[in-house]
Design a protein around this motif. Structure first.
Motif, mmCIF file in Angstrom:
data_model
loop_
_atom_site.group_PDB
_atom_site.id
_atom_site.type_symbol
_atom_site.label_atom_id
_atom_site.label_comp_id
_atom_site.label_asym_id
_atom_site.label_seq_id
_atom_site.Cartn_x
_atom_site.Cartn_y
_atom_site.Cartn_z
ATOM 1 N N ALA A 1 0.834 -1.188 0.000
ATOM 2 C CA ALA A 1 0.000 0.000 0.000
ATOM 3 C C ALA A 1 0.869 1.238 0.000
ATOM 4 C CB ALA A 1 -0.903 0.007 1.228
ATOM 5 N N PRO A 2 0.452 2.342 -0.678
ATOM 6 C CA PRO A 2 1.238 3.572 -0.673
ATOM 7 C C PRO A 2 1.342 4.121 0.726
ATOM 8 C CG PRO A 2 -0.482 3.639 -2.354
ATOM 9 C CD PRO A 2 -0.764 2.453 -1.494
ATOM 10 N N PRO A 3 2.535 4.588 1.162
ATOM 11 C CA PRO A 3 2.700 5.117 2.504
ATOM 12 C C PRO A 3 2.002 6.444 2.658
ATOM 13 C CG PRO A 3 4.703 5.413 1.241
ATOM 14 C CD PRO A 3 3.790 4.584 0.396
ATOM 15 N N LYS A 4 1.472 6.681 3.853
ATOM 16 C CA LYS A 4 0.873 7.961 4.166
ATOM 17 C C LYS A 4 1.958 8.988 4.442
ATOM 18 C CE LYS A 4 -3.285 5.866 6.143
ATOM 19 N NZ LYS A 4 -4.139 5.777 7.344
ATOM 20 N N ALA A 5 1.598 10.249 4.368
ATOM 21 C CA ALA A 5 2.582 11.305 4.614
ATOM 22 C C ALA A 5 3.088 11.219 6.032
ATOM 23 C CB ALA A 5 1.940 12.667 4.366
ATOM 24 N N ALA A 6 4.392 11.365 6.195
ATOM 25 C CA ALA A 6 5.000 11.255 7.518
ATOM 26 C C ALA A 6 4.885 12.572 8.258
ATOM 27 C CB ALA A 6 6.470 10.859 7.387
ATOM 28 N N ALA A 7 4.514 12.478 9.522
ATOM 29 C CA ALA A 7 4.474 13.672 10.360
ATOM 30 C C ALA A 7 5.877 13.989 10.827
ATOM 31 C CB ALA A 7 3.550 13.437 11.557
ATOM 32 N N ALA A 8 6.095 15.217 11.243
ATOM 33 C CA ALA A 8 7.425 15.625 11.700
ATOM 34 C C ALA A 8 7.844 14.779 12.881
ATOM 35 C CB ALA A 8 7.397 17.099 12.093
ATOM 36 N N GLY A 9 9.059 14.237 12.811
ATOM 37 C CA GLY A 9 9.606 13.441 13.910
ATOM 38 C C GLY A 9 9.017 12.050 13.989
ATOM 39 N N ALA A 10 8.272 11.614 12.977
ATOM 40 C CA ALA A 10 7.625 10.316 13.051
ATOM 41 C C ALA A 10 8.619 9.204 12.789
ATOM 42 C CB ALA A 10 6.486 10.235 12.035
ATOM 43 N N ALA A 11 8.293 8.019 13.301
ATOM 44 C CA ALA A 11 9.130 6.837 13.121
ATOM 45 C C ALA A 11 8.387 5.817 12.301
ATOM 46 C CB ALA A 11 9.488 6.244 14.493
ATOM 47 N N PRO A 12 9.089 4.858 11.669
ATOM 48 C CA PRO A 12 8.413 3.866 10.850
ATOM 49 C C PRO A 12 7.615 2.905 11.691
ATOM 50 C CG PRO A 12 10.718 3.330 11.049
ATOM 51 C CD PRO A 12 10.528 4.684 11.683
ATOM 52 N N ALA A 13 6.413 2.583 11.241
ATOM 53 C CA ALA A 13 5.598 1.574 11.902
ATOM 54 C C ALA A 13 5.831 0.247 11.216
ATOM 55 C CB ALA A 13 4.125 1.967 11.828
ATOM 56 N N PRO A 14 5.491 -0.878 11.867
ATOM 57 C CA PRO A 14 5.688 -2.179 11.258
ATOM 58 C C PRO A 14 4.866 -2.336 9.990
ATOM 59 C CG PRO A 14 5.269 -2.370 13.616
ATOM 60 C CD PRO A 14 4.984 -0.958 13.217
ATOM 61 N N THR B 1 10.227 -14.280 1.225
ATOM 62 C CA THR B 1 9.839 -13.054 0.525
ATOM 63 C C THR B 1 10.065 -11.858 1.434
ATOM 64 O OG1 THR B 1 7.556 -13.144 1.336
ATOM 65 C CG2 THR B 1 8.047 -14.303 -0.743
ATOM 66 N N PRO B 2 10.145 -10.641 0.873
ATOM 67 C CA PRO B 2 10.247 -9.444 1.712
ATOM 68 C C PRO B 2 9.085 -9.329 2.694
ATOM 69 C CG PRO B 2 10.816 -8.897 -0.543
ATOM 70 C CD PRO B 2 10.293 -10.303 -0.569
ATOM 71 N N GLU B 3 7.897 -9.709 2.248
ATOM 72 C CA GLU B 3 6.727 -9.638 3.136
ATOM 73 C C GLU B 3 6.872 -10.587 4.321
ATOM 74 O OE1 GLU B 3 5.852 -7.954 -0.691
ATOM 75 O OE2 GLU B 3 6.563 -9.975 -0.183
ATOM 76 N N LYS B 4 7.399 -11.781 4.062
ATOM 77 C CA LYS B 4 7.608 -12.730 5.155
ATOM 78 C C LYS B 4 8.677 -12.240 6.121
ATOM 79 C CE LYS B 4 6.020 -16.178 5.673
ATOM 80 N NZ LYS B 4 4.865 -16.578 6.510
ATOM 81 N N LEU B 5 9.722 -11.618 5.595
ATOM 82 C CA LEU B 5 10.758 -11.060 6.468
ATOM 83 C C LEU B 5 10.186 -9.968 7.364
ATOM 84 C CD1 LEU B 5 13.719 -10.883 3.925
ATOM 85 C CD2 LEU B 5 13.511 -12.443 5.871
ATOM 86 N N PHE B 6 9.349 -9.091 6.789
ATOM 87 C CA PHE B 6 8.702 -8.058 7.599
ATOM 88 C C PHE B 6 7.807 -8.674 8.657
ATOM 89 C CE2 PHE B 6 9.423 -4.707 4.247
ATOM 90 C CZ PHE B 6 10.165 -3.882 5.069
ATOM 91 N N ALA C 1 9.913 -10.072 11.407
ATOM 92 C CA ALA C 1 10.512 -8.985 12.180
ATOM 93 C C ALA C 1 9.495 -8.357 13.120
ATOM 94 C CB ALA C 1 11.100 -7.931 11.243
ATOM 95 N N ASN C 2 8.287 -8.144 12.644
ATOM 96 C CA ASN C 2 7.267 -7.510 13.467
ATOM 97 C C ASN C 2 6.808 -8.404 14.607
ATOM 98 O OD1 ASN C 2 7.263 -5.190 11.872
ATOM 99 N ND2 ASN C 2 5.761 -6.041 10.454
ATOM 100 N N ILE C 3 6.697 -9.705 14.336
ATOM 101 C CA ILE C 3 6.312 -10.651 15.390
ATOM 102 C C ILE C 3 7.356 -10.685 16.490
ATOM 103 C CG2 ILE C 3 6.002 -13.109 15.892
ATOM 104 C CD1 ILE C 3 4.719 -13.336 13.079
ATOM 105 N N LEU C 4 8.621 -10.776 16.095
ATOM 106 C CA LEU C 4 9.703 -10.835 17.086
ATOM 107 C C LEU C 4 9.838 -9.520 17.836
ATOM 108 C CD1 LEU C 4 12.306 -12.828 14.986
ATOM 109 C CD2 LEU C 4 11.210 -13.606 17.105
ATOM 110 N N ARG C 5 9.725 -8.415 17.125
ATOM 111 C CA ARG C 5 9.827 -7.105 17.774
ATOM 112 C C ARG C 5 8.751 -6.943 18.831
ATOM 113 N NH1 ARG C 5 7.130 -2.540 17.078
ATOM 114 N NH2 ARG C 5 8.117 -0.539 17.527
ATOM 115 N N ALA C 6 7.511 -7.282 18.499
ATOM 116 C CA ALA C 6 6.414 -7.178 19.457
ATOM 117 C C ALA C 6 6.656 -8.077 20.671
ATOM 118 C CB ALA C 6 5.095 -7.540 18.780
ATOM 119 N N HIS C 7 7.203 -9.269 20.431
ATOM 120 C CA HIS C 7 7.515 -10.180 21.529
ATOM 121 C C HIS C 7 8.554 -9.572 22.472
ATOM 122 C CE1 HIS C 7 8.682 -13.796 23.696
ATOM 123 N NE2 HIS C 7 9.933 -13.585 23.314
ATOM 124 N N PHE C 8 9.655 -9.067 21.908
ATOM 125 C CA PHE C 8 10.721 -8.527 22.743
ATOM 126 C C PHE C 8 10.288 -7.264 23.477
ATOM 127 C CE2 PHE C 8 13.619 -10.746 19.577
ATOM 128 C CZ PHE C 8 13.887 -11.798 20.438
#
Length: 246
Positions: A33-46, A154-159, A162-169
């Motif tokens: 999906a196309p990314p939404k506009a980033a707000a100032a100081g925003a960080a990437p979401a999973p 695939t890149p989608e599987k890697l993401f 990564a998101n599953i492990l990040r949420a766990h930690f």
């Protein structure tokens, strides 16, 4: 066979993200999906989140910091014989499935094992158990997911992994002042980094290539996901030339 050159790189990662809770700016995982506009100081979401630029900073929790003592039955300080027994216990690993790799520059030794579904529905990963130069005991355990470990990756599987492990930690109770998330580094993003009371660390690194998109947004297409459990990333037990020899 993939070469294991991990320890010095981890020192650099710890140096770059050890200043406390952090969130990346200007780096966004590539999604369909196309990314939404980033707000100032925003960080990437999973990947898969409703907003790809929602700032996230880990909140301090009133719980004992997680102890990072190894991976499953393999504990830091174990001998190679004991680690082999742990690998057999954890993954029913047969002796001929365990590969040996020596690092000629660090003078460390590693045991490698391919493990299907190390993470449920995550594809095949390669585990590496690294033994120190002087102690000959376990100093690091790593896991890698990539096309090299699983041709169906695939890149989608890697993401997703990564998101599953990040949420766990994030919920494991690491020292709040050691935690960093979504931190851009050379060639990727540190999805998570945290340490326990003895400064033993977990690092989750999503590697890939960055592209510059509109609004100067940097988008990452991942090629591999690396997970490290490290006994001492700041001063690893690897070979170093003594001062004054050259």
């Amino acid at each position: 066979m993939r070469k294991i050159y991990l320890l010095p790189a981890l020192v650099g990662l710890l140096t770059s993200v050890a200043a406390g809770p952090l969130a990346a700016q200007g780096a966004v995982p590539k999604q369909k999906a196309p990314p939404k506009a980033a707000a100032a100081g925003a960080a990437p979401a999973p990947a898969g989140a409703t907003s790809t630029a929602a700032a996230e900073t880990p909140a301090a929790e009133d719980k004992t910091a997680k102890a990072v003592d190894g991976f499953r039955s393999a504990k830091f300080g174990m001998s190679e014989t004991d680690v082999r027994a742990a690998m057999a216990k954890d993954f029913n690993a047969k002796p001929d499935a365990i590969k040996i790799q020596d690092n000629a520059s660090e003078l460390t030794r590693s045991l490698l094992l391919a493990v299907p579904e190390l993470l449920p529905n995550g594809g095949t990963a390669e585990l590496s158990y690294v033994f120190g130069y002087k102690t000959k005991s376990l100093i690091q355990v790593g896991a890698v997911w990539s096309k090299g470990t699983d041709t169906a990756m695939t890149p989608e599987k890697l993401f997703s992994n990564a998101n599953i492990l990040r949420a766990h930690f994030m919920g494991e109770g690491f020292k709040p002042d050691s935690v960093a998330v979504n931190m851009p580094v050379a060639g990727g993003i540190v999805m998570f980094r945290g340490s326990d009371a003895k400064d033993r660390s977990v690092i989750l690194l999503l590697q890939g290539t960055f592209e510059n998109k509109e609004n100067n947004q940097r988008v990452l297409t991942p090629t591999s996901l690396l997970l490290f459990y490290v006994a001492d990333a700041k001063s690893p037990d690897i070979f170093k030339l003594p001062p004054g020899q050259f």
